[in-house]
Design a protein around this motif. Sequence first.
Motif, mmCIF file in Angstrom:
data_model
loop_
_atom_site.group_PDB
_atom_site.id
_atom_site.type_symbol
_atom_site.label_atom_id
_atom_site.label_comp_id
_atom_site.label_asym_id
_atom_site.label_seq_id
_atom_site.Cartn_x
_atom_site.Cartn_y
_atom_site.Cartn_z
ATOM 1 N N ASP A 1 -15.022 -11.571 -28.260
ATOM 2 C CA ASP A 1 -15.436 -11.188 -26.907
ATOM 3 C C ASP A 1 -14.591 -10.045 -26.349
ATOM 4 O OD1 ASP A 1 -13.110 -12.621 -26.667
ATOM 5 O OD2 ASP A 1 -13.857 -14.001 -25.155
ATOM 6 N N ARG A 2 -14.309 -9.069 -27.170
ATOM 7 C CA ARG A 2 -13.498 -7.928 -26.726
ATOM 8 C C ARG A 2 -14.263 -7.143 -25.656
ATOM 9 N NH1 ARG A 2 -9.141 -6.512 -30.320
ATOM 10 N NH2 ARG A 2 -8.969 -8.170 -31.844
ATOM 11 N N PRO A 3 -13.669 -7.007 -24.475
ATOM 12 C CA PRO A 3 -14.388 -6.438 -23.328
ATOM 13 C C PRO A 3 -14.940 -5.037 -23.549
ATOM 14 C CG PRO A 3 -12.341 -7.461 -22.626
ATOM 15 C CD PRO A 3 -12.336 -7.473 -24.122
ATOM 16 N N LEU A 4 -14.209 -4.153 -24.179
ATOM 17 C CA LEU A 4 -14.682 -2.780 -24.323
ATOM 18 C C LEU A 4 -15.774 -2.631 -25.376
ATOM 19 C CD1 LEU A 4 -11.346 -0.785 -23.968
ATOM 20 C CD2 LEU A 4 -13.112 -1.189 -22.249
ATOM 21 N N LEU A 5 -16.071 -3.712 -26.089
ATOM 22 C CA LEU A 5 -17.122 -3.657 -27.112
ATOM 23 C C LEU A 5 -18.407 -4.348 -26.667
ATOM 24 C CD1 LEU A 5 -14.971 -4.338 -30.293
ATOM 25 C CD2 LEU A 5 -15.668 -2.146 -29.323
ATOM 26 N N GLN A 6 -18.449 -4.772 -25.425
ATOM 27 C CA GLN A 6 -19.618 -5.485 -24.921
ATOM 28 C C GLN A 6 -20.665 -4.503 -24.393
ATOM 29 O OE1 GLN A 6 -19.594 -8.757 -25.688
ATOM 30 N NE2 GLN A 6 -17.598 -8.190 -26.516
ATOM 31 N N THR A 7 -21.100 -3.635 -25.294
ATOM 32 C CA THR A 7 -22.140 -2.659 -24.977
ATOM 33 C C THR A 7 -23.222 -2.743 -26.035
ATOM 34 O OG1 THR A 7 -21.127 -0.884 -26.268
ATOM 35 C CG2 THR A 7 -20.422 -1.098 -23.970
ATOM 36 N N GLU A 8 -24.336 -2.077 -25.785
ATOM 37 C CA GLU A 8 -25.435 -2.107 -26.748
ATOM 38 C C GLU A 8 -25.014 -1.533 -28.097
ATOM 39 O OE1 GLU A 8 -29.915 -0.279 -27.123
ATOM 40 O OE2 GLU A 8 -29.233 -0.966 -25.158
ATOM 41 N N ASN A 9 -24.263 -0.424 -28.078
ATOM 42 C CA ASN A 9 -23.803 0.185 -29.308
ATOM 43 C C ASN A 9 -22.314 0.534 -29.180
ATOM 44 O OD1 ASN A 9 -23.346 1.496 -31.687
ATOM 45 N ND2 ASN A 9 -25.113 2.850 -31.539
ATOM 46 N N PRO A 10 -21.428 -0.406 -29.475
ATOM 47 C CA PRO A 10 -19.999 -0.194 -29.242
ATOM 48 C C PRO A 10 -19.361 0.894 -30.113
ATOM 49 C CG PRO A 10 -20.376 -2.301 -30.312
ATOM 50 C CD PRO A 10 -21.719 -1.724 -29.985
ATOM 51 N N LEU A 11 -20.018 1.337 -31.163
ATOM 52 C CA LEU A 11 -19.448 2.387 -32.002
ATOM 53 C C LEU A 11 -19.645 3.782 -31.420
ATOM 54 C CD1 LEU A 11 -20.285 1.139 -35.607
ATOM 55 C CD2 LEU A 11 -18.052 1.197 -34.474
ATOM 56 N N GLU A 12 -20.444 3.891 -30.372
ATOM 57 C CA GLU A 12 -20.677 5.206 -29.756
ATOM 58 C C GLU A 12 -19.659 5.496 -28.691
ATOM 59 O OE1 GLU A 12 -24.729 5.511 -28.462
ATOM 60 O OE2 GLU A 12 -25.408 5.753 -30.489
ATOM 61 N N VAL B 1 -8.152 2.308 -39.842
ATOM 62 C CA VAL B 1 -9.306 1.632 -40.428
ATOM 63 C C VAL B 1 -10.575 2.251 -39.836
ATOM 64 C CG1 VAL B 1 -10.433 -0.606 -40.737
ATOM 65 C CG2 VAL B 1 -7.951 -0.490 -40.611
ATOM 66 N N GLU B 2 -11.572 2.445 -40.656
ATOM 67 C CA GLU B 2 -12.847 2.988 -40.187
ATOM 68 C C GLU B 2 -13.454 2.067 -39.124
ATOM 69 O OE1 GLU B 2 -14.325 5.885 -40.968
ATOM 70 O OE2 GLU B 2 -12.565 6.373 -42.188
ATOM 71 N N PRO B 3 -14.058 2.639 -38.082
ATOM 72 C CA PRO B 3 -14.637 1.824 -37.007
ATOM 73 C C PRO B 3 -15.632 0.772 -37.497
ATOM 74 C CG PRO B 3 -14.531 4.111 -36.336
ATOM 75 C CD PRO B 3 -14.130 4.070 -37.792
ATOM 76 N N GLY B 4 -16.457 1.097 -38.480
ATOM 77 C CA GLY B 4 -17.420 0.120 -38.994
ATOM 78 C C GLY B 4 -16.740 -1.089 -39.619
ATOM 79 N N VAL B 5 -15.623 -0.869 -40.290
ATOM 80 C CA VAL B 5 -14.862 -1.968 -40.894
ATOM 81 C C VAL B 5 -14.264 -2.841 -39.801
ATOM 82 C CG1 VAL B 5 -12.860 -2.534 -42.335
ATOM 83 C CG2 VAL B 5 -14.396 -0.664 -43.000
#
Length: 101
Positions: free
Chosen positions: A90-101, A77-81
């Motif tokens: 509250d997924r820990p690895l996505l708790q950043t300013e821009n998690p898609l980078e 699945v595409e990251p944006g989707v």
Amino acid sequence: GTYNFLDTDVILERATGMSIPQIFEDEGEAAFRDVEAQVLDSVHAHVRCVISTGGGLPMRNQNWSKLQSGLVVFLNVEPGVIMKRIEGTDRPLLQTENPLE
């Protein structure tokens, strides 16, 4: 026939008595991945079973080799989707300013 369903994240949280975000915060990602591998050790030999894993579990070679004892289905699945689907979690690895980078 029927199949049982096991979710490694649910099993991990029950076994540790902690949520995944708590484990990341208190113990760090490496400790989480170690526990995740232990959970996989406990379930991978089950037969007639669908095992749901988190996206990071197959990243370790020893985990991937255990998964290959059965049929592996990869949902591409595409990251944006994905971000839209899990918005507000509250997924820990996505708790950043821009998690898609």
